[in-house]
Scaffold this motif. Structure first.
Motif, PDB file in Angstrom:
ATOM      1  N   SER A  90      18.338   4.355  27.919  1.00 15.47           N
ATOM      2  CA  SER A  90      17.914   3.030  28.364  1.00 15.47           C
ATOM      3  C   SER A  90      17.116   3.120  29.667  1.00 15.47           C
ATOM      4  N   SER A  91      17.582   3.959  30.588  1.00 13.00           N
ATOM      5  CA  SER A  91      16.874   4.136  31.858  1.00 13.00           C
ATOM      6  C   SER A  91      15.485   4.714  31.625  1.00 13.00           C
ATOM      7  N   ASP A 140      13.650   4.399  28.988  1.00 14.20           N
ATOM      8  CA  ASP A 140      12.788   3.374  28.395  1.00 14.20           C
ATOM      9  C   ASP A 140      12.285   2.402  29.450  1.00 14.20           C
ATOM     10  N   ARG A 141      13.170   2.000  30.380  1.00 15.58           N
ATOM     11  CA  ARG A 141      12.760   1.052  31.417  1.00 15.58           C
ATOM     12  C   ARG A 141      11.741   1.668  32.373  1.00 15.58           C
ATOM     13  N   GLN A 176       8.466   1.638  30.595  1.00 17.51           N
ATOM     14  CA  GLN A 176       7.855   0.307  30.620  1.00 17.51           C
ATOM     15  C   GLN A 176       7.205   0.027  31.970  1.00 17.51           C
ATOM     16  N   GLU A 181      13.103  -1.654  37.017  1.00 15.92           N
ATOM     17  CA  GLU A 181      13.542  -2.973  36.574  1.00 15.92           C
ATOM     18  C   GLU A 181      12.834  -4.078  37.351  1.00 15.92           C
ATOM     19  N   ILE A 236       9.332  -4.465  35.995  1.00 16.38           N
ATOM     20  CA  ILE A 236       9.367  -5.189  34.728  1.00 16.38           C
ATOM     21  C   ILE A 236       9.585  -6.682  34.964  1.00 16.38           C
TER      22      ILE A 236
END
Length: 231
Positions: free
Chosen positions: A176-177, A179-180, A183, A219, A222
Motif C-alpha cells: 500500500s505504501s 502504491d501511494r 501515485q 499522502e 495525493i
C-alpha cells in the motif's frame, strides 16, 4: 507409538496445515484452543491473550466467553497467570486457585467464575506484543508434565500463526505504501514536468525537511490533488 501419541501427532500435523492455508489468525487460534481442549485431559476452556505495547489486552481464539472474562479481570487487577506468562514466565501453572497466593485479587475472582485450575504458556511472537495460550479447568489438580509438553507445542503453533499473520499485514502495508508513493511521484511528474527519479528526490527531500515518513509526505501530495479537483 501409543494410540494417544499417534492421535497427538495427527492433530499437530493438521494444525500445521491450517497455518499454511490462507485463513485469518483468529480462525487458526480458534483451532489451537479447540485442540487444547481435545488433547489435554480435563481442560474445560481455552483462549489466547495478547498484550500490546500500549497495554491493551486482546482476547482471541476463545471457544466461549469465559477466557475473555478472565483476561478482563487480569487487566483490571493488573495481575494473573495469563499476563504473567505473556510478560514474564514461560509456563505458569496453578493447580488450585483456592490455595493460590500469587494473585490475591485475581484468584478469588476466578473461583467465583467456577475456575479452579489454570495453565498458561508464553507465546514467543518476537514483537512488542506479548501473548499467552491459556487453559482453564473447573476442577483442581488436573494437569501434569505431559499436559505442559502438549501445551508448549500448541503454544508454538499459536505463535507461528500470529507471526505469519503479522507478516501478511506488514506485506500488505508495504504494498500500500509503495502504491501511494507511486501515485505521489506521478502527480509531481505531471505538475512539475520532471522525471521519475527527480520526483522521488523531491519527495525524499520533503520527508527529510519535515521529519516525516516518506509515505506520509506522499499522502499529503495525493491529498493536494484531491483538494485541487474539488476547487
Amino acid at each position: 507409538m501409543t494410540r494417544e501419541k499417534h492421535d497427538l501427532a495427527i492433530r499437530m500435523a493438521k494444525l500445521a496445515q491450517t497455518i499454511a492455508t490462507p485463513r485469518t489468525v483468529e480462525e487458526i487460534l480458534n483451532d489451537v484452543a479447540a485442540a487444547a481442549i481435545e488433547l489435554i485431559p480435563d481442560t474445560d476452556t481455552a483462549g489466547v491473550l495478547l498484550i500490546h505495547g500500549n497495554g491493551r489486552f486482546e482476547s482471541l481464539g476463545s471457544v466461549d466467553e469465559l477466557p475473555a472474562k478472565l483476561d478482563q479481570l487480569q487487566h483490571d487487577f493488573q495481575e494473573g497467570p495469563c499476563a504473567q506468562a505473556a510478560l514474564h514466565d514461560t509456563i505458569v501453572r496453578t493447580d488450585d486457585f483456592r490455595n493460590e497466593a500469587r494473585w490475591p485479587r485475581y484468584s478469588p475472582a476466578a473461583i467465583e467464575l467456577g475456575v479452579l485450575s489454570g495453565l498458561s504458556f508464553k507465546l514467543f511472537t518476537a514483537d512488542r506484543t506479548a501473548g499467552a495460550l491459556n487453559l482453564f479447568a473447573f476442577q483442581p489438580n488436573v494437569w501434569d508434565a505431559e499436559s505442559e509438553t502438549i501445551g508448549t507445542v500448541l503454544a508454538a503453533h499459536a505463535a507461528a500463526a500470529i507471526l505469519a499473520g503479522r507478516h501478511d499485514e506488514q506485506l500488505q502495508a508495504a504494498l500500500s505504501s509503495r502504491d501511494r508513493i507511486g501515485q505521489a511521484k506521478g502527480i509531481i511528474m505531471e505538475r512539475y514536468g520532471v522525471d521519475d527519479l527527480r520526483a522521488f528526490d523531491m519527495l525524499r527531500a520533503l520527508s527529510q525537511e519535515s521529519n516525516a515518513k516518506l509515505v506520509d509526505i506522499a499522502e499529503r501530495v495525493i491529498d493536494t490533488r484531491a483538494s485541487n479537483a474539488m476547487n
